[in-house]
Design a protein around this motif. Structure first.
Motif, PDB file in Angstrom:
ATOM      1  N   SER A 303      45.832  27.145  42.304  1.00 17.37           N
ATOM      2  CA  SER A 303      45.880  26.075  43.296  1.00 17.37           C
ATOM      3  C   SER A 303      45.895  24.692  42.655  1.00 17.37           C
ATOM      4  N   ASP A 304      45.714  24.621  41.339  1.00 15.32           N
ATOM      5  CA  ASP A 304      45.666  23.342  40.635  1.00 15.32           C
ATOM      6  C   ASP A 304      46.871  23.245  39.712  1.00 15.32           C
ATOM      7  N   MET A 305      47.888  22.527  40.120  1.00 18.65           N
ATOM      8  CA  MET A 305      49.121  22.429  39.348  1.00 18.65           C
ATOM      9  C   MET A 305      49.003  21.319  38.313  1.00 18.65           C
ATOM     10  N   CYS A 306      48.238  21.561  37.265  1.00 14.12           N
ATOM     11  CA  CYS A 306      48.089  20.589  36.191  1.00 14.12           C
ATOM     12  C   CYS A 306      48.808  21.087  34.947  1.00 14.12           C
ATOM     13  N   SER A 307      49.063  20.183  34.020  1.00 10.90           N
ATOM     14  CA  SER A 307      49.788  20.516  32.800  1.00 10.90           C
ATOM     15  C   SER A 307      48.815  20.635  31.634  1.00 10.90           C
ATOM     16  N   ALA A 308      48.915  21.744  30.902  1.00 14.23           N
ATOM     17  CA  ALA A 308      48.050  21.955  29.737  1.00 14.23           C
ATOM     18  C   ALA A 308      48.587  21.271  28.494  1.00 14.23           C
ATOM     19  N   THR A 309      49.807  20.731  28.555  1.00 14.64           N
ATOM     20  CA  THR A 309      50.433  20.128  27.378  1.00 14.64           C
ATOM     21  C   THR A 309      50.588  18.615  27.487  1.00 14.64           C
ATOM     22  N   THR A 310      50.487  18.071  28.681  1.00 17.08           N
ATOM     23  CA  THR A 310      50.620  16.622  28.848  1.00 17.08           C
ATOM     24  C   THR A 310      49.421  15.901  28.246  1.00 17.08           C
ATOM     25  N   GLN A 311      49.676  14.822  27.524  1.00 11.16           N
ATOM     26  CA  GLN A 311      48.606  14.077  26.884  1.00 11.16           C
ATOM     27  C   GLN A 311      47.671  13.472  27.927  1.00 11.16           C
ATOM     28  N   ALA A 312      46.372  13.484  27.624  1.00 11.35           N
ATOM     29  CA  ALA A 312      45.384  12.938  28.552  1.00 11.35           C
ATOM     30  C   ALA A 312      45.666  11.473  28.835  1.00 11.35           C
ATOM     31  N   LEU A 313      45.396  11.049  30.065  1.00  4.43           N
ATOM     32  CA  LEU A 313      45.687   9.682  30.488  1.00  4.43           C
ATOM     33  C   LEU A 313      44.668   8.706  29.913  1.00  4.43           C
ATOM     34  N   LEU A 314      45.153   7.539  29.467  1.00  7.35           N
ATOM     35  CA  LEU A 314      44.236   6.466  29.100  1.00  7.35           C
ATOM     36  C   LEU A 314      43.473   6.033  30.343  1.00  7.35           C
ATOM     37  N   LEU A 315      42.198   5.707  30.166  1.00  9.57           N
ATOM     38  CA  LEU A 315      41.328   5.465  31.315  1.00  9.57           C
ATOM     39  C   LEU A 315      40.617   4.125  31.209  1.00  9.57           C
ATOM     40  N   PRO A 316      40.238   3.544  32.345  1.00  4.44           N
ATOM     41  CA  PRO A 316      39.298   2.426  32.312  1.00  4.44           C
ATOM     42  C   PRO A 316      37.902   2.972  31.995  1.00  4.44           C
ATOM     43  N   SER A 317      37.064   2.133  31.431  1.00  5.91           N
ATOM     44  CA  SER A 317      35.773   2.607  30.930  1.00  5.91           C
ATOM     45  C   SER A 317      34.896   3.208  32.010  1.00  5.91           C
ATOM     46  N   GLN A 318      34.957   2.664  33.250  1.00  4.09           N
ATOM     47  CA  GLN A 318      34.073   3.182  34.307  1.00  4.09           C
ATOM     48  C   GLN A 318      34.395   4.625  34.687  1.00  4.09           C
ATOM     49  N   ALA A 319      35.596   5.095  34.309  1.00  5.07           N
ATOM     50  CA  ALA A 319      35.970   6.477  34.634  1.00  5.07           C
ATOM     51  C   ALA A 319      35.178   7.487  33.816  1.00  5.07           C
ATOM     52  N   LEU A 320      34.568   7.041  32.713  1.00  2.00           N
ATOM     53  CA  LEU A 320      33.812   7.968  31.869  1.00  2.00           C
ATOM     54  C   LEU A 320      32.575   8.504  32.572  1.00  2.00           C
ATOM     55  N   LEU A 321      32.091   7.798  33.574  1.00  2.00           N
ATOM     56  CA  LEU A 321      30.832   8.182  34.200  1.00  2.00           C
ATOM     57  C   LEU A 321      30.990   8.979  35.477  1.00  2.00           C
TER      58      LEU A 321
END
Length: 512
Positions: A303-321
């Protein structure tokens, strides 16, 4: 392998009607099986073949050459401290010799080779109490007067577990030094007094081993733990008898009757996935380099159509929490503000129970600093946690960790050993936010600033690599590192990320 034994009659009286020939012969300690003797004149010949399935047999009166003690990740001593005709008392000592590894809820097993069984124990207990194999087997026939309802285990391969802390002073099960730690063995660098577990057991033997000196250690040892590395154990090796402090408190030592050492080393397969990951960020870069996609292995969900090979997205710092499932909105907004195209499908999560953020906090002429934050996204609390950070070029300049207990790892020049201060050595599991209906779940976390000087590490380039770890371990497990650095040209501006992390971290504590 073939050995021939000749007995000359003129010397030993072999062949004389007054001295009967032996029906069979056995060469002790080497596992040989011998044929029946044949007589030719005054010479008796016996052929002996090496039996690869036969366990070594040890006679204590043999003048055996003892091997020196060996080092390994785990050392297990099997000491016979009392010996009787039909049974003996063995003490088993599990010692952690790895400076950055640990065992939690350890399970120890071995294989009896001569139908031995465990009658009683102190300091540990069988995972399964089962004496059926004795009752219906040779043991029950031979020990007809023994109450097997009071015995503990007759399995050929028993599994032994530690006792809980509240059994330490139990008069029947506890009162053994270094027992009853609930299966936790810490590294000696963290606490030498908690780097070993000890238990004792009464082992009953079977014929033909019914004498005090016939002692055979169990073979094929295995040890493992929960969230602990896998170990490969070698065979037991006869070593010099262990010296123990006198039990009466006198200034003398008691010698074990016989001692064997089993050495176990960590065995990591290439296919084994990490259990923790690291993200990088810096004061001179607005974006966070997150943990790699599927850093701890992928768990495909139809049910989760995500990619195992796509590079992780750069994030804003608040997303770490916030949990990964709640980061999509922030990531999309962050990409849109910086004119980045969102991939379709989006990358899968890192699937790690623990993530560690290493943030370059400052870089001056004479020194620099970093902030290390540990996030627990799992369902298990971490008591007595620790981490090890390898800094190949910058470690000689280490000064202080302010909210952690940080020390240079003994014997190395590039590894920082970190543990929680007293009262802060516990990281809780992920839990609901202040308002579970609308707030995302909150990870357990610990954070500290770490300072360095450049006086003892001149010439380092902090921003372009020397200020980032080359290896990170959490509770003995090596973590996955990002595939790039914030200085690799993937950032967008020199706007500081510090304000975001401090504000977000304060928000988390206000919700507690």
């Amino acid at each position: 392998m073939l050995a021939r034994v000749e007995l000359v009659g003129t010397q030993f009286g072999v062949g004389s009607p007054d001295i009967p020939l032996p029906a069979s012969l056995r060469i002790a300690n080497d596992g040989f099986s011998c044929t029946s003797p044949s007589v030719q004149g005054n010479v008796t010949q016996v052929c002996c073949f090496k039996d690869s399935n036969a366990p070594p047999s040890f006679e204590l009166e043999d003048q055996e050459i003892f091997q020196p003690l060996q080092n390994g990740d785990i050392s297990i001593m099997y000491d016979v401290i009392r010996s009787y005709e039909s049974n003996y008392l063995a003490q088993v000592t599990i010692s952690n010799q790895n400076p950055i590894s640990r065992l939690d809820y350890w399970h120890l097993s071995w294989e009896w080779m001569r139908d031995e069984f465990i009658n009683t124990m102190r300091g540990a207990y069988p995972f399964i109490v089962d004496t059926n194999e004795c009752i219906y087997g040779r043991q029950g026939e031979f020990y007809q007067d023994l109450d097997f309802s009071a015995a503990l285990n007759c399995e050929r391969r028993p599994v032994i577990i530690d006792l809980p802390l509240d059994r330490t002073n139990d008069t029947s099960l506890g009162r053994i030094p270094f027992c009853c730690r609930n299966g936790t063995i810490l590294p000696p660098t963290m606490d030498p007094t908690r780097s070993a577990s000890i238990f004792q057991m009464q082992v009953y033997k079977m014929p033909p081993d019914l004498n005090r000196t016939q002692l055979t250690p169990p073979q094929n040892w295995r040890i493992n733990g929960t969230n602990s590395p896998d170990y490969q154990c070698g065979p037991p090796v006869r070593v010099n008898p262990t010296l123990f402090p006198n039990p009466e408190g006198l200034s003398s030592e008691t010698v074990a009757i016989a001692s064997w050492q089993v050495v176990c080393n960590i065995s990591r397969s290439k296919s084994e996935s990490p259990k923790c990951c690291v993200s990088f960020s810096s004061f001179n870069n607005e974006s966070v380099i997150p943990c790699n996609t599927c850093a701890c292995g992928c768990k495909p969900d139809p049910s989760d159509m995500c990619s195992a090979t796509t590079q992780a997205l750069l994030l804003p710092s608040q997303a770490l929490l916030i949990p990964f499932d709640n980061r999509t909105k922030l990531a999309e907004e962050f990409s849109r503000n910086n004119n980045w195209k969102m991939p379709d499908p989006l990358p899968c999560p890192d699937y790690c129970g623990v993530s560690i953020n290493w943030h370059l906090l400052s870089d001056f002429k004479d020194g620099w600093s970093a902030r290390m934050t540990v996030f627990n996204w799992g369902e298990t609390d971490f008591a007595d946690w620790f981490a090890a950070v390898q800094l190949d070029n910058a470690m000689p300049g280490f000064e202080q960790a302010y909210s952690f207990n940080g020390t240079a790892l003994s014997g190395t020049h590039h590894t920082l050993f970190i543990q929680g201060l007293p009262g802060l050595n516990y990281i809780v599991a992920e839990r609901d936010g202040k308002n579970p209906r609308k707030d995302p779940r909150v990870p357990g976390s610990q954070q500290s600033v770490v300072s360095f000087t450049k006086k003892t590490a001149p010439g380092i380039n902090v921003i372009h690599g020397d200020g980032y770890p080359t290896k990170v371990y959490f509770n003995g497990e090596e973590c996955s590192l990002p595939s790039m650095l914030p200085s690799d040209g993937h950032g967008i501006s020199a706007k500081s990320v510090l304000i975001y992390l401090i504000a977000s971290f304060v928000t988390v504590f206000l919700q507690l």
